[in-house]
Write an enzyme that holds these catalytic residues in place. Sequence first.
Site, PDB file in Angstrom:
ATOM      1  N   LYS A 243       0.833  -1.195   0.000  1.00 53.94           N
ATOM      2  CA  LYS A 243       0.000   0.000   0.000  1.00 53.94           C
ATOM      3  C   LYS A 243       0.880   1.262   0.000  1.00 53.94           C
ATOM      4  O   LYS A 243       2.101   1.178   0.207  1.00 53.94           O
ATOM      5  CB  LYS A 243      -0.922  -0.037   1.222  1.00 53.94           C
ATOM      6  CG  LYS A 243      -1.932  -1.205   1.199  1.00 53.94           C
ATOM      7  CD  LYS A 243      -2.767  -1.204   2.475  1.00 53.94           C
ATOM      8  CE  LYS A 243      -3.782  -2.322   2.495  1.00 53.94           C
ATOM      9  NZ  LYS A 243      -4.590  -2.308   3.742  1.00 53.94           N
TER      10      LYS A 243
ATOM     11  N   TYR B  41     -12.118  -2.582  -2.727  1.00 51.26           N
ATOM     12  CA  TYR B  41     -12.623  -2.755  -1.366  1.00 51.26           C
ATOM     13  C   TYR B  41     -14.156  -2.730  -1.309  1.00 51.26           C
ATOM     14  O   TYR B  41     -14.723  -2.421  -0.256  1.00 51.26           O
ATOM     15  CB  TYR B  41     -12.045  -1.670  -0.451  1.00 51.26           C
ATOM     16  CG  TYR B  41     -10.617  -1.951  -0.018  1.00 51.26           C
ATOM     17  CD1 TYR B  41     -10.288  -3.109   0.688  1.00 51.26           C
ATOM     18  CD2 TYR B  41      -9.591  -1.046  -0.301  1.00 51.26           C
ATOM     19  CE1 TYR B  41      -8.982  -3.365   1.089  1.00 51.26           C
ATOM     20  CE2 TYR B  41      -8.276  -1.296   0.102  1.00 51.26           C
ATOM     21  CZ  TYR B  41      -7.990  -2.464   0.810  1.00 51.26           C
ATOM     22  OH  TYR B  41      -6.701  -2.717   1.212  1.00 51.26           O
TER      23      TYR B  41
ATOM     24  N   PHE C  49     -15.154   3.377   7.989  1.00 50.57           N
ATOM     25  CA  PHE C  49     -13.809   3.799   7.567  1.00 50.57           C
ATOM     26  C   PHE C  49     -13.606   3.719   6.058  1.00 50.57           C
ATOM     27  O   PHE C  49     -12.513   3.977   5.558  1.00 50.57           O
ATOM     28  CB  PHE C  49     -12.742   2.954   8.284  1.00 50.57           C
ATOM     29  CG  PHE C  49     -12.880   1.459   8.076  1.00 50.57           C
ATOM     30  CD1 PHE C  49     -12.412   0.846   6.927  1.00 50.57           C
ATOM     31  CD2 PHE C  49     -13.495   0.666   9.043  1.00 50.57           C
ATOM     32  CE1 PHE C  49     -12.539  -0.523   6.735  1.00 50.57           C
ATOM     33  CE2 PHE C  49     -13.628  -0.715   8.861  1.00 50.57           C
ATOM     34  CZ  PHE C  49     -13.152  -1.305   7.698  1.00 50.57           C
TER      35      PHE C  49
ATOM     36  N   ARG D  14      -1.317 -14.606   4.119  1.00 51.73           N
ATOM     37  CA  ARG D  14      -2.027 -13.820   5.145  1.00 51.73           C
ATOM     38  C   ARG D  14      -1.295 -13.884   6.482  1.00 51.73           C
ATOM     39  O   ARG D  14      -1.259 -12.922   7.233  1.00 51.73           O
ATOM     40  CB  ARG D  14      -3.453 -14.352   5.319  1.00 51.73           C
ATOM     41  CG  ARG D  14      -4.342 -14.168   4.113  1.00 51.73           C
ATOM     42  CD  ARG D  14      -4.955 -12.812   4.033  1.00 51.73           C
ATOM     43  NE  ARG D  14      -5.898 -12.571   5.105  1.00 51.73           N
ATOM     44  CZ  ARG D  14      -6.627 -11.467   5.213  1.00 51.73           C
ATOM     45  NH1 ARG D  14      -6.498 -10.491   4.309  1.00 51.73           N
ATOM     46  NH2 ARG D  14      -7.458 -11.299   6.207  1.00 51.73           N
TER      47      ARG D  14
ATOM     48  N   THR E 221      -4.984  -7.832  10.672  1.00 51.69           N
ATOM     49  CA  THR E 221      -5.352  -6.521  10.105  1.00 51.69           C
ATOM     50  C   THR E 221      -4.933  -5.379  11.032  1.00 51.69           C
ATOM     51  O   THR E 221      -4.394  -4.367  10.574  1.00 51.69           O
ATOM     52  CB  THR E 221      -6.885  -6.476   9.893  1.00 51.69           C
ATOM     53  OG1 THR E 221      -7.268  -7.605   9.099  1.00 51.69           O
ATOM     54  CG2 THR E 221      -7.308  -5.196   9.218  1.00 51.69           C
TER      55      THR E 221
ATOM     56  N   ARG F 292       3.152  -6.846   9.358  1.00 51.46           N
ATOM     57  CA  ARG F 292       2.449  -5.795  10.096  1.00 51.46           C
ATOM     58  C   ARG F 292       2.914  -5.754  11.553  1.00 51.46           C
ATOM     59  O   ARG F 292       3.055  -4.668  12.134  1.00 51.46           O
ATOM     60  CB  ARG F 292       0.934  -6.021  10.009  1.00 51.46           C
ATOM     61  CG  ARG F 292       0.361  -5.710   8.621  1.00 51.46           C
ATOM     62  CD  ARG F 292      -1.032  -6.266   8.491  1.00 51.46           C
ATOM     63  NE  ARG F 292      -1.729  -5.863   7.269  1.00 51.46           N
ATOM     64  CZ  ARG F 292      -2.833  -6.450   6.820  1.00 51.46           C
ATOM     65  NH1 ARG F 292      -3.373  -7.462   7.501  1.00 51.46           N
ATOM     66  NH2 ARG F 292      -3.417  -6.039   5.712  1.00 51.46           N
TER      67      ARG F 292
ATOM     68  N   ASN G  30      -1.683  -0.022   7.400  1.00 50.37           N
ATOM     69  CA  ASN G  30      -1.118  -1.339   7.716  1.00 50.37           C
ATOM     70  C   ASN G  30      -0.334  -1.987   6.561  1.00 50.37           C
ATOM     71  O   ASN G  30      -0.264  -3.207   6.456  1.00 50.37           O
ATOM     72  CB  ASN G  30      -2.202  -2.261   8.285  1.00 50.37           C
ATOM     73  CG  ASN G  30      -3.318  -2.524   7.289  1.00 50.37           C
ATOM     74  OD1 ASN G  30      -3.309  -1.982   6.190  1.00 50.37           O
ATOM     75  ND2 ASN G  30      -4.258  -3.366   7.661  1.00 50.37           N
TER      76      ASN G  30
ATOM     77  N   HIS H 262      -1.680  -5.459   1.495  1.00 45.99           N
ATOM     78  CA  HIS H 262      -2.942  -6.159   1.272  1.00 45.99           C
ATOM     79  C   HIS H 262      -2.647  -7.573   0.804  1.00 45.99           C
ATOM     80  O   HIS H 262      -1.700  -7.778   0.044  1.00 45.99           O
ATOM     81  CB  HIS H 262      -3.775  -5.447   0.189  1.00 45.99           C
ATOM     82  CG  HIS H 262      -4.920  -6.294  -0.277  1.00 45.99           C
ATOM     83  ND1 HIS H 262      -6.100  -6.370   0.422  1.00 45.99           N
ATOM     84  CD2 HIS H 262      -5.040  -7.165  -1.323  1.00 45.99           C
ATOM     85  CE1 HIS H 262      -6.913  -7.232  -0.190  1.00 45.99           C
ATOM     86  NE2 HIS H 262      -6.285  -7.725  -1.250  1.00 45.99           N
TER      87      HIS H 262
ATOM     88  N   GLU I 247      -9.275 -10.699  -7.489  1.00 48.24           N
ATOM     89  CA  GLU I 247      -8.321  -9.574  -7.400  1.00 48.24           C
ATOM     90  C   GLU I 247      -7.203  -9.695  -8.444  1.00 48.24           C
ATOM     91  O   GLU I 247      -6.795  -8.686  -9.037  1.00 48.24           O
ATOM     92  CB  GLU I 247      -7.737  -9.504  -5.985  1.00 48.24           C
ATOM     93  CG  GLU I 247      -8.794  -9.056  -4.975  1.00 48.24           C
ATOM     94  CD  GLU I 247      -8.358  -9.207  -3.520  1.00 48.24           C
ATOM     95  OE1 GLU I 247      -7.219  -9.640  -3.267  1.00 48.24           O
ATOM     96  OE2 GLU I 247      -9.175  -8.883  -2.640  1.00 48.24           O
TER      97      GLU I 247
HETATM   98  P1  ADP Z   1      -7.322  -7.180   5.623  1.00 51.08           P
HETATM   99  O1  ADP Z   1      -6.607  -6.103   4.863  1.00 51.08           O
HETATM  100  O2  ADP Z   1      -6.441  -7.737   6.728  1.00 51.08           O
HETATM  101  O3  ADP Z   1      -7.913  -8.244   4.740  1.00 51.08           O
HETATM  102  P2  ADP Z   1     -10.029  -6.088   5.977  1.00 51.08           P
HETATM  103  O4  ADP Z   1     -10.408  -6.716   4.673  1.00 51.08           O
HETATM  104  O5  ADP Z   1     -10.918  -6.317   7.149  1.00 51.08           O
HETATM  105  O6  ADP Z   1      -8.543  -6.518   6.417  1.00 51.08           O
HETATM  106  O7  ADP Z   1      -9.906  -4.524   5.779  1.00 51.08           O
HETATM  107  C1  ADP Z   1      -9.288  -4.005   4.652  1.00 51.08           C
HETATM  108  C2  ADP Z   1      -8.452  -2.828   5.044  1.00 51.08           C
HETATM  109  O8  ADP Z   1      -9.298  -1.811   5.558  1.00 51.08           O
HETATM  110  C3  ADP Z   1      -7.439  -3.096   6.147  1.00 51.08           C
HETATM  111  O9  ADP Z   1      -6.257  -3.703   5.691  1.00 51.08           O
HETATM  112  C4  ADP Z   1      -7.216  -1.687   6.667  1.00 51.08           C
HETATM  113  O10 ADP Z   1      -6.326  -0.959   5.811  1.00 51.08           O
HETATM  114  C5  ADP Z   1      -8.597  -1.066   6.538  1.00 51.08           C
HETATM  115  N1  ADP Z   1      -9.339  -1.158   7.805  1.00 51.08           N
HETATM  116  C6  ADP Z   1      -9.933  -2.250   8.331  1.00 51.08           C
HETATM  117  N2  ADP Z   1     -10.502  -1.969   9.523  1.00 51.08           N
HETATM  118  C7  ADP Z   1     -10.267  -0.652   9.746  1.00 51.08           C
HETATM  119  C8  ADP Z   1     -10.582   0.251  10.796  1.00 51.08           C
HETATM  120  N3  ADP Z   1     -11.285  -0.139  11.850  1.00 51.08           N
HETATM  121  N4  ADP Z   1     -10.159   1.520  10.685  1.00 51.08           N
HETATM  122  C9  ADP Z   1      -9.464   1.943   9.614  1.00 51.08           C
HETATM  123  N5  ADP Z   1      -9.116   1.142   8.581  1.00 51.08           N
HETATM  124  C10 ADP Z   1      -9.517  -0.140   8.642  1.00 51.08           C
END
Ligand code: ADP
Length: 169
Positions: free
Chosen positions: A29, A69, A77, A105, A111, A122, A132, A135, A146
């Site tokens: 990212k 997303y 968010f 993962r 996350t 992370r 973070n 992805h 994707e």
């Molecule tokens: P992952 O990336 O681990 O698959 P998710 O699909 O749940 O996690 O979320 C996608 C992305 O959205 C996360 O990697 C993070 O950048 C962002 N995100 C998730 N939860 C939050 C939150 N509570 N506040 C801000 N950003 C968030």
Amino acid sequence: PTELKAAPRVSPYTGVPGTKHERTFIAIKPDGVERGLISEVIARFEKKGYKLVAMKMMTATEARARDHYADLSSKPFFGGLVKYFASGPIVCMVWEGNDVILTGRKILGATNPNQAAPGTLRGDNCISTGRNLVHGSDGPDSAKHEIGMWFTQAEINDYARSIDEWVVS
Ligand code: ADP
């Protein structure tokens, strides 16, 4: 000088989950790029034994970030996430190998970086869920979706590595 021979293109395009050709979409990212952590992310996957089969740097439009997303569009968010993801260049990659989706993962870590185990990308390199670093596809269906969203099939490279007999069997 003798010309370098191209590696034989013997590996079939499959990407089938559960096989040694399983593939996942990993993206560094904008914070990972800005913070100079591109090599850190690539090194973790490369050292593990996974094969990089596609890679490009690009800046996502907000529309593309929203598509990527889409599953999270109802989250509070979401707007911030889209702005963050489209705020600068990202590095898009496809990695291949046994169990790469799930193990990938694990390499990323949880996350929320504060719940990510030390030793994960992370867990070792960030402290905020909203920044973070990386992805990774969360399952076979999202990996397929994707990879197709970010790459054309012509951008995915089928090749055999000389190390494969020591890494894959
Ligand atoms: P992952 O990336 O681990 O698959 P998710 O699909 O749940 O996690 O979320 C996608 C992305 O959205 C996360 O990697 C993070 O950048 C962002 N995100 C998730 N939860 C939050 C939150 N509570 N506040 C801000 N950003 C968030």
